[in-house]
Design an enzyme around this catalytic site. Sequence first.
Site, PDB file in Angstrom:
ATOM      1  N   ASN A 177      29.967  93.657  31.680  1.00 22.74           N
ATOM      2  CA  ASN A 177      28.927  93.827  30.671  1.00 22.74           C
ATOM      3  C   ASN A 177      29.278  93.029  29.421  1.00 22.74           C
ATOM      4  O   ASN A 177      30.414  93.038  28.956  1.00 22.74           O
ATOM      5  CB  ASN A 177      28.814  95.323  30.335  1.00 22.74           C
ATOM      6  CG  ASN A 177      28.075  95.554  29.040  1.00 22.74           C
ATOM      7  OD1 ASN A 177      26.949  95.146  28.896  1.00 22.74           O
ATOM      8  ND2 ASN A 177      28.745  96.193  28.098  1.00 22.74           N
ATOM      9  N   LYS A 178      28.309  92.332  28.847  1.00 24.83           N
ATOM     10  CA  LYS A 178      28.541  91.530  27.640  1.00 24.83           C
ATOM     11  C   LYS A 178      27.802  92.084  26.428  1.00 24.83           C
ATOM     12  O   LYS A 178      27.840  91.489  25.358  1.00 24.83           O
ATOM     13  CB  LYS A 178      28.114  90.079  27.875  1.00 24.83           C
ATOM     14  CG  LYS A 178      28.786  89.410  29.067  1.00 24.83           C
ATOM     15  CD  LYS A 178      30.302  89.457  28.981  1.00 24.83           C
ATOM     16  CE  LYS A 178      30.948  88.807  30.198  1.00 24.83           C
ATOM     17  NZ  LYS A 178      32.417  88.979  30.214  1.00 24.83           N
ATOM     18  N   ILE A 179      27.113  93.206  26.583  1.00 25.11           N
ATOM     19  CA  ILE A 179      26.413  93.812  25.451  1.00 25.11           C
ATOM     20  C   ILE A 179      27.403  94.604  24.606  1.00 25.11           C
ATOM     21  O   ILE A 179      27.501  94.446  23.393  1.00 25.11           O
ATOM     22  CB  ILE A 179      25.253  94.697  25.939  1.00 25.11           C
ATOM     23  CG1 ILE A 179      24.255  93.848  26.730  1.00 25.11           C
ATOM     24  CG2 ILE A 179      24.558  95.380  24.762  1.00 25.11           C
ATOM     25  CD1 ILE A 179      23.205  94.651  27.460  1.00 25.11           C
TER      26      ILE A 179
END
Length: 353
Positions: A177-179
């Site tokens: 995940n990059k959020i």
Amino acid sequence: MIPVTAVDARDAESLVVEVLRSGTLTRGPVVARFEDAFARAAGTAHAVAVSSGTAALRTALEALGLGPGGEVITSPLTAAATLRAVLATGATVRFADITRDDFAVDPDAVAAEITPETRVILPVHLYGQTADMGKLAPLAEEHGLHLVEDAAQAVGATFAGRAAGSFGVGCFSLSANKIVTTGEGGVVTTDDAGLADRLRLLRDHRMSELHAAVGIPQLDRLDELLAARRRNARQLSVGLAGTPGLTVPAELPGREHAWHRYSVLIGPHAMLARDELAAELAQRGVETEVHHPKLVFDHDRFREHPQIPAVSRQDFPVALKVTEEVLSLPVHPALSEADVDTVVREVREALGA
């Protein structure tokens, strides 16, 4: 080069230093703070931090009692980690094709795969939008099945106002995940206090204090980070509309997209094929990525696996077509308006618009 993803964790510096000075790198109060903040973001009563997204899935499935003789129905369009976690329990895997508009399992296809041995429905919320939880949650309840959400790419996504990870047991990766990303780590979310206790007993390793310290400021700014992604996604969709051979991703009614990825489809009538476009954009200074170039069972390590009934790529025509056409463009919060304009211009020029 405009990068396809970027993470700004500079505001975590003071908390990271605090952890280093404390001398407590594991089993400390910062992980507990992170768990509380993540539970609030997911809209659940409990969040249990573990060492990775794969560990989140595996621990959740084990806590639900999944083992040999049981079956899990999931998507063929997902990361290998999803499949590894299921296989680690000894259970078998069945796949259901996806729908092209949300890249997630088709509830009707899932229903057709249910057998007396099925124990878990495991939708994958891909690219930042949830699966159709309005159909999948009632389907699981009707058949007495557990619902486990692979929400690795869906922090902040919602369906009918409810956050991803709050419909069943939510499993998140904080590296994929990059959020909200901590570099390493995973989280399991649930409203079931008894299940949360079992998760804490079963987890082999928990998140470190340092990784939790990196994540807390991002959770504090989650609304701001999501707003930036949504702003960039709108600008991309408006700018790319009508580009020959290209289909922009949709935010479906009743769902709020988190835009973990901005994934377009490059159709057969485009001037360039998907891989040709990716190479051309790299020459033009725009980085892209492909998620995922193969159906998950088509990797060497999973072919002829005894826990995977014989399947063919042609059994899943929608998912197979997506593997051939999908391409992710930059959408992250670090992009300026001018950056997004550049991405739009270069894509349109490369495709002859």
